[in-house]
Design a protein around this motif. Structure first.
Motif, PDB file in Angstrom:
ATOM      1  N   SER A  70      24.640  28.946  14.838  1.00  6.29           N
ATOM      2  CA  SER A  70      23.403  29.061  15.609  1.00  6.29           C
ATOM      3  C   SER A  70      22.534  27.849  15.314  1.00  6.29           C
ATOM      4  CB  SER A  70      22.659  30.364  15.283  1.00  6.29           C
ATOM      5  OG  SER A  70      22.311  30.417  13.913  1.00  6.29           O
ATOM      6  N   ARG A  71      21.482  27.691  16.109  1.00  6.95           N
ATOM      7  CA  ARG A  71      20.593  26.556  15.887  1.00  6.95           C
ATOM      8  C   ARG A  71      19.168  26.957  16.223  1.00  6.95           C
ATOM      9  NH1 ARG A  71      22.884  21.924  19.462  1.00  6.95           N
ATOM     10  NH2 ARG A  71      21.014  20.804  18.805  1.00  6.95           N
ATOM     11  N   ASP A  72      18.233  26.320  15.559  1.00  7.33           N
ATOM     12  CA  ASP A  72      16.805  26.501  15.820  1.00  7.33           C
ATOM     13  C   ASP A  72      16.272  25.115  16.151  1.00  7.33           C
ATOM     14  OD1 ASP A  72      14.032  26.814  15.711  1.00  7.33           O
ATOM     15  OD2 ASP A  72      14.153  28.348  14.173  1.00  7.33           O
ATOM     16  N   ASN A  73      16.169  24.804  17.435  1.00  3.70           N
ATOM     17  CA  ASN A  73      15.787  23.458  17.831  1.00  3.70           C
ATOM     18  C   ASN A  73      14.394  23.045  17.345  1.00  3.70           C
ATOM     19  OD1 ASN A  73      18.253  22.895  19.022  1.00  3.70           O
ATOM     20  ND2 ASN A  73      17.612  23.560  21.058  1.00  3.70           N
ATOM     21  N   LYS A  75      12.968  23.807  14.691  1.00  6.94           N
ATOM     22  CA  LYS A  75      13.049  23.554  13.257  1.00  6.94           C
ATOM     23  C   LYS A  75      14.105  22.514  12.909  1.00  6.94           C
ATOM     24  CE  LYS A  75      11.428  28.094  11.695  1.00  6.94           C
ATOM     25  NZ  LYS A  75      11.752  29.293  10.870  1.00  6.94           N
TER      26      LYS A  75
END
Length: 116
Positions: A70-73, A75
């Protein structure tokens, strides 16, 4: 140049879980495909999971159904949730750009050790 800092590895028993994090410094992050690679002793580095800027993901057959990328753009962070770990998952894990041809340097990686 992209700078990468991986964390979250450790020693876990087979069947256990770990969550890896990768902090990415670089303005290209939000639109770039990112991936988690791993390298076991004596083996070539392999891509185990990748995620597009929009969140579409793909996995190597060896980890499919057990790992989730997953990714948190906002952050600038990429994650790898690893469940049902096996001894053969033991390796140093790295995050980086995908495909490999775009990679210019590597972070220090994070060691994952799974005991039987």
């Amino acid at each position: 140049q992209v700078q990468l800092v991986e964390s979250g590895g450790g020693l876990v028993q087979a069947g256990g879980s770990l969550r890896l994090s990768c902090a990415v410094a670089g303005s290209i992050f939000s639109g770039t495909m990112m991936g988690w690679y791993r390298q076991a002793p004596g083996k070539a580095r392999e891509l185990v999971a990748r995620i597009s800027g929009g969140g579409s993901s793909n996995y190597a057959d060896s980890v499919k159904g057990r790992f989730t990328i997953s990714r948190d753009n906002p952050k600038n962070t990429v994650y790898l949730q690893m469940d049902s770990l096996k001894p053969e998952d033991t390796a140093v894990y790295y995050c980086n750009l995908v495909p490999l041809q775009l990679v210019r340097s590597w972070g220090q990686g994070t060691q994952v050790t799974v005991s039987a």
